[in-house]
Design a protein around this motif. Structure first.
Motif, PDB file in Angstrom:
ATOM      1  N   UNK A 193      -6.171   4.373  -1.396  1.00 59.25           N
ATOM      2  CA  UNK A 193      -5.736   4.649  -2.711  1.00 59.25           C
ATOM      3  C   UNK A 193      -6.936   4.239  -3.622  1.00 59.25           C
ATOM      4  N   UNK A 194      -7.788   2.970  -3.403  1.00 57.31           N
ATOM      5  CA  UNK A 194      -8.690   2.582  -4.262  1.00 57.31           C
ATOM      6  C   UNK A 194      -9.817   3.741  -4.265  1.00 57.31           C
TER       7      UNK A 194
ATOM      8  N   UNK B 202       2.946   9.030   3.741  1.00 56.71           N
ATOM      9  CA  UNK B 202       2.347   7.963   2.922  1.00 56.71           C
ATOM     10  C   UNK B 202       2.506   6.698   3.911  1.00 56.71           C
ATOM     11  N   UNK B 203       2.906   6.899   5.093  1.00 55.46           N
ATOM     12  CA  UNK B 203       3.018   5.606   5.901  1.00 55.46           C
ATOM     13  C   UNK B 203       1.817   5.450   6.659  1.00 55.46           C
ATOM     14  N   UNK B 204       1.574   3.931   7.033  1.00 50.08           N
ATOM     15  CA  UNK B 204       0.365   3.584   7.747  1.00 50.08           C
ATOM     16  C   UNK B 204      -0.927   3.827   7.090  1.00 50.08           C
ATOM     17  N   UNK B 205      -0.851   3.816   5.860  1.00 49.86           N
ATOM     18  CA  UNK B 205      -2.001   4.179   5.085  1.00 49.86           C
ATOM     19  C   UNK B 205      -2.645   2.564   4.411  1.00 49.86           C
ATOM     20  N   UNK B 206      -3.781   2.488   4.570  1.00 53.29           N
ATOM     21  CA  UNK B 206      -4.609   1.188   3.858  1.00 53.29           C
ATOM     22  C   UNK B 206      -4.550   1.285   2.437  1.00 53.29           C
TER      23      UNK B 206
ATOM     24  N   UNK C  42     -14.866   9.485   7.197  1.00 53.88           N
ATOM     25  CA  UNK C  42     -14.956   8.765   6.111  1.00 53.88           C
ATOM     26  C   UNK C  42     -14.159   9.274   4.826  1.00 53.88           C
ATOM     27  N   UNK C  43     -13.446   8.546   4.179  1.00 60.57           N
ATOM     28  CA  UNK C  43     -12.541   8.618   3.206  1.00 60.57           C
ATOM     29  C   UNK C  43     -13.106   9.106   1.979  1.00 60.57           C
TER      30      UNK C  43
ATOM     31  N   UNK D 224       0.858  -1.024  -0.103  1.00 56.55           N
ATOM     32  CA  UNK D 224      -0.033   0.073   0.019  1.00 56.55           C
ATOM     33  C   UNK D 224       0.821   1.301   0.111  1.00 56.55           C
ATOM     34  N   UNK D 225       1.899   1.204   0.825  1.00 56.92           N
ATOM     35  CA  UNK D 225       2.797   2.479   0.819  1.00 56.92           C
ATOM     36  C   UNK D 225       3.419   2.802  -0.447  1.00 56.92           C
TER      37      UNK D 225
END
Length: 337
Positions: free
Chosen positions: A200-201, A192-196, A120-121, A66-67
């Motif tokens: 991105x999707x 950009x760390x710790x992102x699921x 929420x994203x 992911x990163x």
């Protein structure tokens, strides 16, 4: 602007292909290197034959991949947005950072998180789009005030003013809402760390549409940079090109801020390097910007992992270290001109 460029399409294609190869190498290095070293076998196995009993493969699947993908996508997006902005405004210092677009998106997102309690994203993406659009429109209107109309200097001054205003608003929101401070403080530095991968999707459809649209804008922008009068004389609807370009910039910058925070200076550095390789032909500048932007952010993130190991610096700090001297050099050169 740097506009030397390679002299033939074949040479440009070869260099662009070499850029893709370097990008693949950076993707591999970013996947395997870090506080936990990952073997090539485990890295490949996490993709082809995932073993949930292997700690290394778990790290690759849940953290590194992911990163890496987020870094590449955000780096490419910010670089393309910067290239479009410099072409549309005619200003070599233009970028989402300098003209207040990133700051506007960040301020809107912080307001949504700390005041409205939105987390929420999908909602934050649209809020970031709104903030980016508000920043872009405001800077354009402020830069257009006066009898002389819009000029490269005016738009930079307007961008600096709005960036400072948005930063003040963001800091004020965080001071008044200490509970939300921890939620967004690290994000505000650009990370950009710790992102699921779901982060991105969620923005990938907007990014993909914007990437394709940017490629199609290459030819119209080649006409636009000849000058308003020349472009109009050749039958181009310059307003339509600028509006479409502005929408693409908002989508790219807004998506990037929603996922990784306001990462700066990628949109300044990379377009100049891209023009050095691709010349002033934006049919080449756009793809060069995408590839080089992805490489820059991957390398910046990789370096950020090792400086204070086992802790990490936010990648936004690394891009600032790289970008600030470059920004000063460009500003000095333009002043001499």
């Amino acid at each position: 602007m740097i506009a030397q460029g390679l002299t033939s399409a074949r040479a440009r294609a070869v260099v662009l292909l070499a850029g893709f190869v370097l990008l693949l190498i950076c993707l591999g290095a970013s996947t395997t290197l870090g506080a936990t070293r990952i073997g090539v076998h485990d890295a490949i196995g996490a993709i082809t034959q995932y073993d949930d009993s292997s700690n290394e493969q778990i790290i690759v699947r849940t953290t590194r991949i992911p990163r890496v993908l987020i870094s590449a996508a955000i780096g490419a997006s910010l670089a393309i947005a910067g290239a479009l902005m410099q072409a549309i405004t005619g200003n070599p210092l233009a970028s989402p950072t300098v003209l207040g677009i990133n700051a506007g998106a960040a301020a809107f997102v912080v307001f949504a998180i700390t005041v409205l309690g939105i987390g929420g994203m999908n909602a934050l993406i649209w809020i970031a789009f709104g903030g980016a659009a508000f920043g872009a429109i405001t800077v354009y209107l402020l830069g257009s005030l006066g009898r002389d109309g819009l000029s490269p200097l005016r738009i930079v001054l307007a961008g600096a003013a709005m960036t400072a205003l948005f930063a003040s608003v963001t800091q004020g929101l965080l001071v008044m809402n200490e509970n939300g401070l921890n939620d967004v403080l690290y994000w505000l530095t650009g990370s950009v760390s710790g992102k699921d991968l779901s982060a991105l999707t969620a923005v990938l459809p907007y990014l993909a549409i914007s990437w394709v649209a940017a490629l199609f804008l290459g030819r119209p922008i080649n006409v636009l940079i000849m000058g308003e009068d020349a472009a109009t004389g050749l039958g181009q609807r310059t307003a339509a090109v600028k509006i479409v370009g502005g929408i693409v910039i908002v989508l790219l910058a807004g998506s990037s801020v929603a996922v990784a925070g306001p990462i700066g200076f990628v949109g300044i550095v990379i377009p100049h390097l891209s023009r050095y390789l691709g010349g002033i032909d934006y049919r080449w500048v756009i793809p060069f910007s995408g590839v080089l932007g992805a490489i820059l952010l991957l390398l910046a993130d990789l370096i950020a992992r090792f400086i204070i190991m086992p802790q990490e610096l936010p990648v936004g700090i690394m891009t600032a270290i790289i970008g600030v001297p470059f920004f000063i050099a460009i500003a000095r050169r333009e002043r001499k001109r």
